[in-house]
Structures are given as C-alpha cells and as structure tokens.
Design a protein around this motif. Structure first.
Motif, PDB file in Angstrom:
ATOM      1  N   UNK A 124       7.948  14.627  -4.512  1.00 48.42           N
ATOM      2  CA  UNK A 124       6.648  15.078  -4.027  1.00 48.42           C
ATOM      3  C   UNK A 124       5.534  14.115  -4.413  1.00 48.42           C
ATOM      4  N   UNK A 125       5.412  13.880  -5.704  1.00 48.39           N
ATOM      5  CA  UNK A 125       4.316  13.018  -6.150  1.00 48.39           C
ATOM      6  C   UNK A 125       4.540  11.587  -5.729  1.00 48.39           C
ATOM      7  N   UNK A 126       5.812  11.158  -5.735  1.00 49.24           N
ATOM      8  CA  UNK A 126       6.083   9.778  -5.305  1.00 49.24           C
ATOM      9  C   UNK A 126       5.669   9.570  -3.860  1.00 49.24           C
ATOM     10  N   UNK A 127       6.030  10.537  -2.982  1.00 47.17           N
ATOM     11  CA  UNK A 127       5.677  10.409  -1.560  1.00 47.17           C
ATOM     12  C   UNK A 127       4.171  10.474  -1.375  1.00 47.17           C
ATOM     13  N   UNK A 128       3.517  11.373  -2.132  1.00 45.10           N
ATOM     14  CA  UNK A 128       2.067  11.512  -1.995  1.00 45.10           C
ATOM     15  C   UNK A 128       1.350  10.248  -2.439  1.00 45.10           C
ATOM     16  N   UNK A 129       1.757   9.696  -3.576  1.00 45.87           N
ATOM     17  CA  UNK A 129       1.095   8.478  -4.065  1.00 45.87           C
ATOM     18  C   UNK A 129       1.360   7.302  -3.132  1.00 45.87           C
ATOM     19  N   UNK A 130       2.582   7.259  -2.554  1.00 54.44           N
ATOM     20  CA  UNK A 130       2.884   6.171  -1.614  1.00 54.44           C
ATOM     21  C   UNK A 130       1.998   6.274  -0.383  1.00 54.44           C
ATOM     22  N   UNK A 131       1.811   7.512   0.139  1.00 53.02           N
ATOM     23  CA  UNK A 131       0.942   7.713   1.315  1.00 53.02           C
ATOM     24  C   UNK A 131      -0.490   7.327   0.993  1.00 53.02           C
ATOM     25  N   UNK A 132      -0.953   7.694  -0.227  1.00 52.13           N
ATOM     26  CA  UNK A 132      -2.310   7.339  -0.627  1.00 52.13           C
ATOM     27  C   UNK A 132      -2.494   5.832  -0.656  1.00 52.13           C
ATOM     28  N   UNK A 133      -1.480   5.144  -1.181  1.00 46.51           N
ATOM     29  CA  UNK A 133      -1.613   3.690  -1.265  1.00 46.51           C
ATOM     30  C   UNK A 133      -1.618   3.061   0.118  1.00 46.51           C
ATOM     31  N   UNK A 134      -0.785   3.602   1.058  1.00 48.13           N
ATOM     32  CA  UNK A 134      -0.754   3.070   2.440  1.00 48.13           C
ATOM     33  C   UNK A 134      -2.100   3.309   3.105  1.00 48.13           C
ATOM     34  N   UNK A 135      -2.646   4.530   2.961  1.00 48.91           N
ATOM     35  CA  UNK A 135      -3.945   4.844   3.563  1.00 48.91           C
ATOM     36  C   UNK A 135      -5.039   3.969   2.985  1.00 48.91           C
ATOM     37  N   UNK A 136      -4.940   3.703   1.636  1.00 50.06           N
ATOM     38  CA  UNK A 136      -5.953   2.864   1.010  1.00 50.06           C
ATOM     39  C   UNK A 136      -5.930   1.463   1.603  1.00 50.06           C
ATOM     40  N   UNK A 137      -4.718   0.920   1.813  1.00 51.62           N
ATOM     41  CA  UNK A 137      -4.617  -0.427   2.403  1.00 51.62           C
ATOM     42  C   UNK A 137      -5.135  -0.416   3.861  1.00 51.62           C
ATOM     43  N   UNK A 138      -4.866   0.687   4.572  1.00 48.83           N
ATOM     44  CA  UNK A 138      -5.336   0.776   5.974  1.00 48.83           C
ATOM     45  C   UNK A 138      -6.855   0.807   6.023  1.00 48.83           C
ATOM     46  N   UNK A 139      -7.483   1.569   5.101  1.00 45.92           N
ATOM     47  CA  UNK A 139      -8.947   1.655   5.065  1.00 45.92           C
ATOM     48  C   UNK A 139      -9.547   0.301   4.732  1.00 45.92           C
ATOM     49  N   UNK A 140      -8.933  -0.371   3.715  1.00 47.08           N
ATOM     50  CA  UNK A 140      -9.497  -1.641   3.281  1.00 47.08           C
ATOM     51  C   UNK A 140      -9.360  -2.695   4.366  1.00 47.08           C
ATOM     52  N   UNK A 166     -11.394  -0.716  -4.487  1.00 47.98           N
ATOM     53  CA  UNK A 166     -10.097  -0.441  -3.862  1.00 47.98           C
ATOM     54  C   UNK A 166      -8.959  -0.965  -4.714  1.00 47.98           C
ATOM     55  N   UNK A 167      -9.160  -2.148  -5.344  1.00 49.29           N
ATOM     56  CA  UNK A 167      -8.096  -2.702  -6.201  1.00 49.29           C
ATOM     57  C   UNK A 167      -7.862  -1.805  -7.411  1.00 49.29           C
ATOM     58  N   UNK A 168      -8.938  -1.284  -7.973  1.00 51.24           N
ATOM     59  CA  UNK A 168      -8.793  -0.388  -9.129  1.00 51.24           C
ATOM     60  C   UNK A 168      -8.053   0.874  -8.727  1.00 51.24           C
ATOM     61  N   UNK A 169      -8.408   1.412  -7.542  1.00 56.55           N
ATOM     62  CA  UNK A 169      -7.721   2.609  -7.070  1.00 56.55           C
ATOM     63  C   UNK A 169      -6.238   2.323  -6.843  1.00 56.55           C
ATOM     64  N   UNK A 170      -5.918   1.139  -6.360  1.00 55.10           N
ATOM     65  CA  UNK A 170      -4.507   0.784  -6.120  1.00 55.10           C
ATOM     66  C   UNK A 170      -3.735   0.708  -7.431  1.00 55.10           C
ATOM     67  N   UNK A 171      -4.371   0.095  -8.450  1.00 60.69           N
ATOM     68  CA  UNK A 171      -3.703   0.015  -9.772  1.00 60.69           C
ATOM     69  C   UNK A 171      -3.517   1.407 -10.363  1.00 60.69           C
ATOM     70  N   UNK A 172      -4.516   2.286 -10.157  1.00 58.71           N
ATOM     71  CA  UNK A 172      -4.405   3.646 -10.672  1.00 58.71           C
ATOM     72  C   UNK A 172      -3.257   4.387 -10.004  1.00 58.71           C
ATOM     73  N   UNK A 173      -3.116   4.156  -8.660  1.00 56.35           N
ATOM     74  CA  UNK A 173      -1.992   4.797  -7.960  1.00 56.35           C
ATOM     75  C   UNK A 173      -0.677   4.263  -8.492  1.00 56.35           C
ATOM     76  N   UNK A 174      -0.585   2.928  -8.757  1.00 58.67           N
ATOM     77  CA  UNK A 174       0.665   2.346  -9.288  1.00 58.67           C
ATOM     78  C   UNK A 174       0.989   2.926 -10.669  1.00 58.67           C
ATOM     79  N   UNK A 175      -0.028   3.035 -11.529  1.00 56.02           N
ATOM     80  CA  UNK A 175       0.203   3.592 -12.874  1.00 56.02           C
ATOM     81  C   UNK A 175       0.638   5.039 -12.793  1.00 56.02           C
ATOM     82  N   UNK A 176       0.047   5.783 -11.849  1.00 54.74           N
ATOM     83  CA  UNK A 176       0.441   7.186 -11.695  1.00 54.74           C
ATOM     84  C   UNK A 176       1.870   7.293 -11.220  1.00 54.74           C
TER      85      UNK A 176
END
Length: 666
Positions: A477-493, A507-517
């Motif tokens: 669940x969380x893995x799929x959600x975080x992966x979707x968030x990271x894809x959406x973040x790259x699409x927005x950027x 955006x880079x900080x948010x990406x690192x936060x998603x990776x750490x999570x």
C-alpha cells in the motif's frame, strides 16, 4: 799389671804361673758377678714390667704433670678414659681435656697441692677427644724435683660417672620412698617399751594434730587422741598382738588435737622382740583412711541411688547375659513386656522377641561381643505375655571385665514406642495420600504448562502471520502510494515553468523525502517480517540480519552458516526471532566489538550459536532475577522440543547456544 808396670817378659815362670792363676780366678769372679748382674737385670725388668702392667691397666687413670701442666706420663687407663692415643696425650697440655667450667677448679686444686704435703682431691668434668664429657675425681700429690725444686703433679683420676649415677639413684630412691610414705599419708611411729621413748615422723604429727616442735611424743599423747568409742577395742587389739606376736591393725577413729576433727586410721604394726623373746619395741605405720571411709559411704549411697533409679526410672532397664539370659530387670521393663520378674529371669530375650526381629538383634549382639561396636540401638518388637506385640526402642551397651576385657553383661534400655509407631503409620498413610495428591496436581500442572506452551506457540504463529500481513500491506500500500506520488511529482515538475524561483529545489526535497519514506517503510516491513525469510529461507535472512546489525551498531559480525538448511517456516521463524533477541541483547548490554554467528545441522539437531567478546554476565543470577527476555527465549525453544543454553563469565564474553531437534520438521 798396668798399675804395677810389671814387665811380663822379665817374670819368672813361677810368677807367670801365679799371674795366670790370679787372672783365671779374677775371670771367674767377673763371670759370677756378670751372671748376678744379668739375673738382677732380669728381675728388675720383670719388676718393671709388672709395675708397668699394674700402672697401665690400673682401674684408675694415672698422669704426671709438669709444673706448666704438660703431660709427662700417663697410663693406658687414662688414655682410654680420654679417648686419645698416649703419643698424642704425652707432651700436650692436660687442660685441653678439662671442661671449660672446670678450669678454675683444676687451678685451685694444683695451687692447694703446692701448699700441702698431703694428698689433695677435687671433683671436675673432663672432656674426651670426641667432645663428650664425664665426671671425674682427681687425687694429686706433689713430687719435688731434687735438682730444680720444681713441683711435679702426680694424679690419680677416677671416672665417677657410674658412682654419681648410683648416688643419684640412691637419692632418688630415698626421695621416692619419702614421697611414697608422704603421698600414701603414712604416719610412722616407733616406741621403745622399756623407756617409753617415742619417735613420730612429721606425717604422724600432722595426722594427730600436733606441732612437731612443741614437745616429744609419748604414750599419753597417742592414747588421748583415740576416739572414746574405739578405745577399748584398740587396747584389746594391742594386747592381742603382744600375746600372739601377730599384727596390730584395728581400724579406728581419732580426734585431732588441733581442731577436734574426727579422722579414720588404719594401723599396721608389730611388736619387735629380742633374742630372749621379750618385746622391746612397738613400731608401725598409720594410714589416714578418712577419705576411703567417706568414699565407701559415698559408694553405698551411690549404690542406693542406683538401685532407686534402676527401679523407679521411667524406661525399662535390664541386664542381659551374653547368651541372652535376663539377669536383672526393673519394674518398668516388666510392665512393658507384661511378665513378672521371676518369669523373665527364667527366660532369654530371644524367647520374647518377635520372630522377624531375632536375627537382626543377634547380629548386633555378636558384633558387640567381638568388639566391632561398643553400643547398638534398634527398634524391635517384644511379644507380651498376652500374645500382643509391643514396639520398643532398644539401646544396648556391653560391660566388660576391667582387666581381661571379657564380656560380663549387656545393659539394655527399653522405651515403649507403640504409640509413636501407630502415629508414624497414620503419618505414613497421610504422606502417601499427599504424594498421590501432589502427583495428580503435578500432572495437572504439567498439562497446563503444555497447554500454555501450545498457546504461546500459537500466539507466536498468529503474531508472525499478522506481522507478515502487516509487512505486506505496508510494502504494497505505502510503496504503491509513494511511487505514485513520486511519478506525479516528476510530471508536475516537467510541466511547471522553471521561471518560478525555488520550485525546483522544493521538488527535489520532496523527492528525497518520498525516497526516505519508501526506505523506512521497507525497513519497517523487514523488521516485522523479512521477505527474505519467506522467499529465500533462514540462511539468507540471517545474512541480511547480521549485515543490518553491523551497519546499524558498528559491531563486526562474522558468520559461519551451513549451505543446505531446509527447515519449515515455523522453525525458521523461531530461530530467526531467537537470533534477533540475542543480537538486541548484545547491542544493549554486551559492549562488544565482535560477534560470531553460526548455524549448523548436526546429529539430527539444528544448532544456532551466537558468541560475543563483550563484558559477559552471570546466567544464574540473570535467571534468578526473572529476566523475561531470557525466559522468553527458552520458552520459544521449548515449544519445538529444544532448549537454550547460556554460557558466560563476567569480563569473558557470552555465548548463546540454541539446540532444536529436526524431528519436528516432519
């Protein structure tokens, strides 16, 4: 002829013949004189030999000393006495054979010889050549040299060792006799019948209560001390001894003169008669037997107390002959066995002992008779006169004859323990009931314990299932959600204008936060239930766990893992959790720098061992402190029929060894 200067050639034949005759006569006279001289010399030599034999082998030592103490002459007896050869004695100083403490005595002795014409004597100690000393008496006379007028000393030396010993022995014997007389309390007395002169020794004065220096003893002093009730008997005994020439020895009492104390005396005396048969003296000794009389009375009192105690004591007492016959029994014993005294004295102890107890009793009795034991005790049964059995506690000791040590009789003390035996039987029944109840309760507890362990195992299983499910849900669940968030973040950027300042950095900080999570979720899922354990087995899970432990704590991990380990999921999970618990304890408490982890399959068992080089601990103390972590590890192993062993000493590291049989695998 030389004197007369006569010329032989001018002599006439007659004169020559006369001269020859005279010469022949003179020659015969010379030969006779020579023969007498040789005989005299022989007699002188014999006399000299006899003198030297007498001198050398005399029973005393002889020595002649020069004025300066040099030995001029000595006989063989002295050399033997001193233990030195004559050649080494003559010419040397005599003082070297005189003990150091006797040197002054020798000097004074020789000085006394110089000033006297008579023999002088002294006692001193001489020292042999071997260093041993002996007592000697030295008797010396002075011999004046006619030429030099110097005084030579001629001495006779007598070894007085044996004489001194004899004198000492005599003194000791006399002292022992005196001590024996005094120690025995003997007062001696001697009366001359004609004059009445009386002699008492000091002890007799003491017995009578007189002072020795006040006045000489007499007949009236002795008679006045006799106890009035004994005086007639004493006088009759004295008269009888005189008439029969027998002993005078009547025991009687006296009244001491000094304090009026009454004492008992035992005299031993005789009249002494002259050649005509007339009594001239009356002599003897008095023994003070007061203490003996008191002891006799005390003995009679003691015997009476013994008789009273024997008869009235609260336990049975009996005297038994070595063959088992009753010799003496008290009333209490008769009550215990139910027989009258005269009935018992006609029987043996075997006659009234229960048949099942006779052999054991006889065996102990024989051991006592041969000296193996001095006393023995046993519980046995007597058969009473009415046929009933009575339990007794029997304590027996053997009395032996003082001189020959021959067995005389046994003293048996008998206590009735029938009530105690009945109580013991009741207690035994209660104990058996209690044992049955304890056994039943123990079985119930064992069953409850097995149920608890089964419940614990089931709880662990459910816990592992829940952890696995939770880990999968977290991962999925969380893995799929975080992966979707990271894809959406790259699409927005990708579509956001780059002219907006700070957006790219945010955006880079948010990406690192998603990776750490994502990494945190993965780590949490692994801790809950490592996917490696389910997907690749226990060995891979251990390798991952030790690597993660080393990365997280900095403690070096060394593994030695078997390649082919095929275990079911439950056992693998249990071993993995045991490893996790052990490593957690190492990280928290051990202060170690290195850990060894091993996993082997041996003898139908799987062995997991974890060894660290930390400060160690006391396993027994830790278990006594009810460490739930250690107890939980043991219970987890018990659920699979295994066990956990903790080996450690303070400052010497610790080892945890887990053994689980593979039989459960099936």
């Amino acid at each position: 002829m030389r004197a007369s200067r006569t010329d032989v050639a001018r002599m006439s034949p007659k004169e020559k013949q006369r001269l020859v005759h005279e010469l022949q006569v003179h020659q015969i006279e010379l030969e006779i004189q020579n023969e007498e001289l040789r005989r005299a010399q022989g007699e002188l030599a014999q006399s000299r030999d006899r003198f030297y034999h007498l001198y050398d082998f005399a029973p005393v030592g002889y020595v002649t000393l020069a004025p300066d103490g040099t030995v001029l002459e000595a006989n063989l007896t002295l050399t033997t006495m001193l233990g030195v050869e004559r050649t080494k004695l003559v010419g040397g100083k005599f003082t070297r054979f005189v003990s150091r403490d006797a040197q002054d005595t020798l000097y004074l002795h020789q000085h006394a010889v110089l000033g006297s014409d008579v023999k002088q004597a002294c006692d001193l100690r001489l020292r042999r050549a071997d260093g041993k000393s002996f007592a000697a008496r030295m008797e010396t006379i002075g011999i004046r040299d006619a030429v030099s007028a110097a005084c030579h000393y001629r001495s006779a030396i007598i070894d007085t060792t044996e004489r001194n010993r004899a004198e000492q022995a005599l003194r000791e014997n006399e002292e022992r006799l005196r001590l024996a007389v005094d120690g025995a309390g003997m007062g001696t007395w001697d009366v001359e019948l004609k004059t009445g002169a009386t002699v008492w020794n000091r002890r007799h004065y003491q017995i009578m209560g007189y002072e020795p220096n006040n006045s000489p003893p007499n007949w009236d002093m002795w008679r006045s001390r006799i106890h009035p009730d004994d005086l007639d008997r004493v006088m009759k005994a004295r008269k009888s001894a005189l008439e029969t020439k027998g002993l005078y020895n009547p025991e009687h009492r006296i009244v001491r003169a000094d304090n009026g104390e009454i004492r008992w005396l035992a005299p031993f005396a005789r009249y002494i008669y002259n050649e005509a048969g007339t009594a001239i003296r009356f002599a003897g000794v008095d023994f003070d037997i007061t203490e003996s009389k008191h002891a006799e009375q005390a003995l009679r009192d003691s015997e009476e107390r013994f008789r009273s105690t024997f008869e009235n004591v609260a336990v049975g007492i009996a005297h038994v002959a070595p063959d088992g016959r009753w010799l003496r029994v008290n009333d209490k014993f008769c009550q215990i066995v139910g027989y009258r005294r005269e009935q018992l004295l006609a029987k043996t102890f075997q006659d009234i002992t229960h048949a099942d107890d006779v052999s054991a009793n006889l065996a102990l009795l024989r051991r006592a008779l041969v000296g193996e034991i001095e006393t023995y005790a046993m519980e046995k049964r007597y058969i009473r006169s009415d046929g009933s059995a009575v339990w007794v506690n029997l304590t027996t000791s053997l009395v032996r004859e003082a001189q020959t040590q021959a067995p005389l009789y046994f003293i048996s003390v008998v206590e009735n323990i029938s009530k105690r035996k009945r109580a013991e039987d009741q207690l035994l029944g209660l104990a058996e009931d209690l044992e049955r109840q304890v056994a039943a309760r123990t079985a119930e507890l064992m069953a409850s314990q097995e149920q608890l362990r089964a419940l614990a195992e089931r709880a662990h299983e459910l816990q592992e299932n829940e952890r696995a499910q939770l880990a999968r849900e977290l991962h999925d669940e969380f893995g799929a959600a975080f992966t979707a968030l990271k894809v959406d973040l790259h699409w927005i950027m990708a579509r956001f204008p780059k002219s907006v300042g700070g957006v790219e950095e945010k955006a880079r900080v948010m990406s690192d936060l998603i990776d750490n999570s994502v990494e945190a979720v993965r780590r949490t899922a692994s801790l809950l239930r490592p996917r490696l354990l389910d997907d690749f087995g226990l060995v891979a899970a251990i390798e991952w766990q030790t690597a993660e432990f080393q990365r997280r704590t900095g403690i070096q991990c060394v593994t030695r893992l078997a390649e082919d380990v095929d275990l079911d999921q439950a056992m693998s999970t249990a071993l993995y959790r045991l490893l996790q618990e052990t490593l957690t304890n190492v990280a928290r408490h051990a202060k170690a720098t290195k850990v060894h982890v091993g996993l082997q399959i041996e003898g139908g068992k799987v062995l997991l061992d974890v060894q660290d080089n930390g400060i160690g601990f006391d396993p027994e103390a830790a278990m006594n402190d009810r460490s739930f972590g250690l107890i939980g590890m043991q219970e987890r192993a018990y659920a699979f029929g295994g066990h956990v062993r903790f080996e450690s000493r303070p400052l010497h590291g610790a080892t945890v060894i887990v053994e689980i049989p593979l039989a459960r695998k099936a």
